[in-house]
Design an enzyme around this catalytic site. Sequence first.
Site, PDB file in Angstrom:
ATOM      1  CG  HIS A   1      -5.539  -2.768   0.442  1.00 29.93           C
ATOM      2  ND1 HIS A   1      -4.983  -2.342  -0.751  1.00 29.93           N
ATOM      3  CD2 HIS A   1      -4.958  -2.004   1.403  1.00 29.93           C
ATOM      4  CE1 HIS A   1      -4.128  -1.361  -0.518  1.00 29.93           C
ATOM      5  NE2 HIS A   1      -4.092  -1.146   0.776  1.00 29.93           N
TER       6      HIS A   1
ATOM      7  CG  ASP B   1      -0.882  12.476 -16.397  1.00 28.69           C
ATOM      8  OD1 ASP B   1      -1.993  12.762 -16.892  1.00 28.69           O
ATOM      9  OD2 ASP B   1       0.153  12.362 -17.067  1.00 28.69           O
TER      10      ASP B   1
ATOM     11  CB  SER C   1      -0.948  -0.062   1.202  1.00 30.17           C
ATOM     12  OG  SER C   1      -2.055   0.776   1.038  1.00 30.17           O
TER      13      SER C   1
ATOM     14  CG  ASP D   1      -6.854  -3.574  -3.236  1.00 29.13           C
ATOM     15  OD1 ASP D   1      -7.589  -2.823  -2.569  1.00 29.13           O
ATOM     16  OD2 ASP D   1      -5.612  -3.532  -3.177  1.00 29.13           O
TER      17      ASP D   1
END
Length: 255
Positions: free
Chosen positions: A236, A185, A103, A208
């Site tokens: 996750h 972006d 993560s 996830d």
Amino acid sequence: TSITSAKIQVNGVHLHYQQTGEGSHAVLLLPGMLGSGQTDFGPQLKSMNKQLFTVVAWDPRGYGKSIPPSRDFPPDFFERDAKDAVDLMQALKFKKFSLLGWSDGGITALIAAARYPNLIHKLVVWGANASVTQEDVRIYNGIRDVSKWSEKVKKPLEELYGHKYFAETCEAWVDGISRFAENSDGNICQQLLPDIKCPTFIIHGEKDPLVPQAHAEYIHKHIKGSRLFLMPEGKHNLHLRFAKDFNREVENFLR
């Protein structure tokens, strides 16, 4: 093999870490948002091969037992964590080491691998992203209020931090990471991915709910020679939920 816990001064803060194993291959585990070695990597500290690996799990500044200082989220917080992580391993006298980042820890690991190519042996990331989209911001805001979290996820963090610090730091994190969406972006570290030269293994849970699969695919596409492994039932926290499968895949890659 027992797990030792200690603190070491790095970049003006006292960073807490756990260490186990006596293998020649040093591996640093990098936790996610609000995470620590203790909350995020129990099955890895316990079960990774202690003969092959020396495993270190750290608590980034302001998380776990690396308090004080309190956690904050300046624009460069991932860069700061990457420098802290690398400098921690050097302070512990590891010349070269691999990174396993989950993560937020995955983002930190991507930056560290790009910035310090001579120090990083191999890289494994899962649940990571190199940019923040408007869809991501919507997902983050969905976890802003910790009182709505499941008891299972919430309890260890409340025990670690107390409710107030836990709740306030989560809100600060949502604000901090959402700011990346304002960049062109939504960039966090996209421009650094081509600089990653070490063997890289990207794992993604197809279920996830926090990190859409497109992020894993983007990272895979922009790190030359990287490998992408999808876990159909993975969410996750796939490294906790499917610890045995995860550890096996990762150890095979690191060998």
